[in-house]
Design an enzyme around this catalytic site. Structure first.
Site: not given
Ligand code: PMP
Length: 407
Positions: A124, A201, A204, A227, A365
């Site tokens: 991401h 990270d 997910q 999430k 993203c």
């Molecule tokens: N890493 C992953 C794998 C994600 O799916 C996301 C959110 N789509 C993020 C990071 C970023 O999370 P946040 O916007 O809640 O900081």
């Protein structure tokens, strides 16, 4: 899970009875954010109604109660991810802030020109850009683990990328586009053989997989509350004590200090060293409530049900002519990214929306991954334990209708 259990769960989520365009809402955008159960909403209300006072500094009753609740929440998070101690749990605004914190602070203590950070092709943006910024600041280099045609990490190449300049490895446990569940334990073991720390990270992963940071031996593990059935604005950075003590603070301000003079400031102990300013002490309690909700159902049970739902949806999707699913690993979480023929994903998403079905379209993203796949983006359906087979059936029928209109 039985139908009765799912119906009971659904009844806990007020938003699931909403109508959109006079159609029952089918919410398949859980990888972007999840809905919140009544118990979590109640906990927020309760906090503001009965326990609201700024924490840590107050001698008065309410402040002490609010502090206790916040610190109890921290303990619960530590228990949930099996951290050794709650002082290894730092509250942040979310995954993004947690990664930025590590990229900045680790960068300050432990990186210099010529060093390398390894990430992967399926990250991401929030696990790419902070490292890129660090590389620019320090004259370092970003290395990228490629993926195979199933959307799995090429661990053979990972082994070759590691060298004496590698300072840190940062990879996602579950891809938000491909759904791939990465063998992060193996990745950590490989990196540790060379004394290289690893950040995972978990944005997910945490909602769908049992996470045990000690078992993984992760040096840093990050995730977002929203999430996993919590309101936005709170997330977690777990760090091994030795690392959190070694890296300098990220932001300065109240709470993170021990003493301040105009000449010199000394910093507070863990975890407060990394929590400058008034923390989200209501959000933390809401997060603990959400984690309790998940734990009460049982993460194994959740995973089994979500995997069943994902397998069912995948099989039904595959019956559609021209269907292309991106991410076909055997190790997959509750995310399906797809395209049909040469229909633009945005058009599919727009028309599904009019039928009451919320899916996400675009690059999610993860632009470098989408570019690598050579596509304009995908349609992404992502599931939670409150979704049902009936919803999948409605989605498939709606998708066929949409394809008929666009094809
Ligand atoms: N890493 C992953 C794998 C994600 O799916 C996301 C959110 N789509 C993020 C990071 C970023 O999370 P946040 O916007 O809640 O900081």
């Amino acid at each position: 899970m039985t139908e009765q259990e799912i119906n009971n769960i659904r009844a806990d989520f007020p938003i699931l009875t909403e109508q959109v365009y006079n159609k029952p809402l089918i919410y398949f955008d859980n990888a972007a954010t999840t809905q919140k159960p009544q118990a979590v909403l109640d906990r927020i209300n309760y906090g503001y109604k009965h326990l609201n006072a700024n924490i840590h500094r107050g001698v008065h009753y309410l402040s002490q109660k609010a502090t206790e609740a916040h610190e109890e929440a921290r303990k619960y998070v530590a228990h949930f991810i099996n951290a050794t101690s709650s002082s290894e749990v730092i509250f942040t605004r979310g995954t993004t802030e947690a990664i930025n914190l590590v990229a900045f602070s680790f960068g300050e203590c432990c990186c210099r020109a010529g060093d390398e950070i390894i990430i992967s092709m399926m990250e991401h943006h929030s696990n790419i850009v902070p490292w890129q910024m660090l590389c620019e600041r320090k004259g370092m280099r970003l290395r990228v683990i490629p993926i195979n045609e199933k959307g799995e990490l090429r661990l053979d190449v990972f082994g070759e990328l590691i060298n004496e300049n590698t300072r840190l490895v940062a990879v996602t446990q579950v891809s938000n586009v491909l759904g791939t569940v990465n063998p992060v334990k193996e990745i950590i073991q490989t990196a540790h053989q060379r004394n290289i720390p690893v950040l995972i990270d978990g944005a997910q992963a945490v909602p769908h997989i049992q996470v045990d940071v000690q078992e993984l031996d992760a040096d840093f593990y990050v995730f977002s509350g929203h999430k996993i059935y919590t309101p936005t604005g709170i997330g977690v950075l777990y760090g091994k004590r030795e690392w959190l003590e070694r890296i300098p603070p990220y932001q300065g301000g109240g709470e993170m200090i021990q003493t301040v003079t105009f000449e010199k400031t000394t910093y507070n102990e863990l975890p407060f060293k990394f929590e400058a300013g008034t923390p989200d002490y209501i959000g933390s309690t809401a997060l603990a409530e959400a984690l309790k909700y998940v734990e009460n159902i049982g993460i194994q049970k959740i995973a089994a049900y979500e995997n069943e739902l994902t397998a069912y949806a995948t099989a039904e999707l595959m019956k559609i002519e021209g269907m292309r699913i991106f991410g076909t690993s055997e190790h997959k979480s509750a995310v399906i990214s797809f395209l049909v023929g040469n229909i633009h994903p945005y058009d599919i998403g727009m028309l599904l929306d009019k039928l009451g079905i919320a899916v996400r379209t675009g690059h999610h993203c993860a632009q470098p991954l989408i570019d690598h796949l050579g596509i304009p983006g995908t349609v992404r359906a992502s599931f939670s334990f409150y979704n049902t087979k009936e919803e999948v059936d409605i989605f498939i029928a709606a998708l066929k209708r949409v394809i008929g209109m666009l094809g």
